[in-house]
Design an enzyme around this catalytic site. Structure first.
Site, short mmCIF file in Angstrom:
data_model
loop_
_atom_site.label_atom_id
_atom_site.label_comp_id
_atom_site.label_asym_id
_atom_site.label_seq_id
_atom_site.Cartn_x
_atom_site.Cartn_y
_atom_site.Cartn_z
N LYS A 125 0.85 -1.19 0.00
CA LYS A 125 0.00 0.00 0.00
C LYS A 125 0.88 1.23 0.00
CE LYS A 125 -4.54 0.91 0.58
NZ LYS A 125 -5.67 -0.02 0.33
N1 GLU Z 1 -7.40 0.07 -3.01
C1 GLU Z 1 -8.16 -1.12 -3.25
C2 GLU Z 1 -8.19 -2.00 -2.01
O1 GLU Z 1 -8.03 -1.53 -0.92
C3 GLU Z 1 -7.71 -1.86 -4.52
C4 GLU Z 1 -6.28 -2.26 -4.55
C5 GLU Z 1 -5.83 -2.82 -5.91
O2 GLU Z 1 -6.64 -2.93 -6.82
O3 GLU Z 1 -4.65 -3.14 -6.00
O4 GLU Z 1 -8.45 -3.17 -2.09
#
Ligand code: GLU
Length: 435
Positions: A125
């Site tokens: 993240k």
């Molecule tokens: N931000 C989204 C989540 O928390 C998607 C992450 C992604 O598609 O890599 O799952």
């Protein structure tokens, strides 16, 4: 059940200060969640400490020139929690409250989520501590590009693949893809997902998280004998996740009776007209002012008479202070980390079924996986094909988790962690330690 997060290593040595920094925040919550599954991991528990430390964390300075000629510095992060099952994967958020420990927790939840739906990724993240509403479009672009360049040393189509999250969107992914590609000297569409369709994005990606929320919600409703046609739904957050989930529940015959967004809370017990509300929110930037709904106090949202509650905004919204007031029979976590462990226990005691983030909002990353596969093969699928594959993966994953919960008599969150942590640690064990 364990009440305090484990904050020391196996030999009792204190962990580094960055791991202790936020005991009560998202990282502390995540550590508690891990502690709850250790008894179910069998011989793999030997490797469990792996889950309690991010593999790699990068803090970057992001300086840009503002439109007024001054220089502003923002703090950015990219954390790769685990890469045992594949490259890091997870979104990037722009928010004034972003901290390293929050990004650590969000990256760890991505490891669990990706393993829960069995897509071949680890967890990662990123984020920048900034309120993007205070930036002009040019400033936002410069900040996004400089951040991408700074984290460029650890991201890449086979290393770590960012995507949208809170306050980031397709345009920001386009700038990230372009910046990475310019630095590489070749267009690398697979470095981020959630891109515009014309740049290697996938059909269905924008709606995927909300569609996943609806899919697991429908499956759970079937299991507990809840008729969606009679159900009343309350939604917190009307962004990409909450608005699509609300639309799909309304299409299935449910009544969406309350919506809360950053500006306030609206309430209409007879059911909000979703297509009209979506148009209003797109025009006004908020659900506030929508007629004929009434406005209620933000705190009253938790008392609303409803059958399904969907927190689809930020972390730590359902706490010990409001969990006892929730009327819903089912909570579907569209957001990441919206329920604290104490609130989890209160809801479980009150027989409220919680569909945890790590399965309920996994639809987004599942279609991100489809986008990445399509980019690698340069062969693009139809929207029907994407939605059908998404629904199949979500249903199968949910069914497996439901059975584990029944078998061990544990919450769906603990069951999801059991399934996911076993997959992660099994991969860890097979790979072994290097050197
Ligand atoms: N931000 C989204 C989540 O928390 C998607 C992450 C992604 O598609 O890599 O799952």
């Amino acid at each position: 059940m364990s009440a305090t997060p484990s904050l020391s290593g196996p030999s009792g040595h204190a962990l580094p200060s960055y791991l202790q920094a936020d005991q009560l925040g998202p990282w502390g919550i995540y550590l508690q969640q891990v502690d709850r599954v250790i008894p179910y991991l069998g011989h793999l528990a030997r490797w469990a400490e792996t889950l309690k430390r991010p593999k790699r964390a990068l803090i970057v300075d992001v300086p840009i020139e503002l439109d007024n000629g001054t220089i502003a510095h923002f703090e950015g992060y990219r954390v790769q929690h685990n890469t045992s099952r594949g490259p890091g994967k997870g979104g990037v958020r722009f928010h004034q409250d972003v901290t390293l420990s929050e990004v650590m927790a969000l990256s760890a939840w991505m490891s669990v989520k990706n393993a829960a739906v069995n897509v071949p990724y680890g967890g990662a993240k990123g984020g920048i501590r900034v309120d993007p509403k205070t930036l002009s479009r040019g400033e936002l672009e410069r900040m996004t590009r400089r951040y991408t360049s700074e984290i460029g040393i650890i991201i890449g189509p086979t290393k770590d693949i960012p995507a949208p999250d809170v306050n980031t969107n397709e345009q920001i992914m386009a700038w990230m893809m372009d910046t990475y590609s310019m630095n590489q000297g070749a267009t690398a569409t697979g470095v981020v997902t959630g891109k515009p369709i014309d740049l290697g994005g996938s059909l269905g990606r924008r709606e995927a998280t909300g569609r996943g929320v609806f899919t697991v919600g429908s499956e759970a409703a079937r299991h507990i004998g809840m008729d969606l046609g009679q159900a009343r739904v309350a939604v917190q957050g009307f962004g990409n996740v909450g608005s699509i989930a609300a639309k799909l529940f309304a299409q299935a015959g449910a009544r969406v009776v309350a919506v809360q967004d950053h500006a306030g809370t609206i309430y209409q017990p007879a059911g909000l007209d979703l297509p009209a509300l979506l148009a209003h929110a797109a025009r006004e930037g908020t659900v506030m002012g929508f007629q004929p709904a009434e406005t209620i106090a933000n705190d009253s949202f938790w008392d609303v008479d409803c059958d399904i509650l969907i927190p689809a905004a930020l972390e730590q919204q359902i706490t010990a202070a409001n969990a006892g007031r929730i009327k819903a029979r089912m909570v579907i976590e569209g957001a990441n980390g919206p329920t604290t462990p104490q609130a989890d226990d209160i809801l479980q005691e009150r027989n409220v079924l919680v569909l945890p983030d790590v399965i309920a909002n996994a639809g987004g990353v599942t279609v991100s996986y489809f986008e990445w596969v399509q980019d690698f093969s340069s062969f693009f699928w139809s929207e029907d094909e994407i939605n059908a594959r998404l629904v199949r993966i979500m249903k199968e994953a949910f069914e497996g988790i439901w059975n584990v919960a029944q078998q061990h008599k544990v919450s769906l969150r603990t069951a999801t962690f059991i399934v996911a942590c076993q997959r992660i640690l099994h991969a860890r064990e097979l790979r072994g330690l290097y050197p």
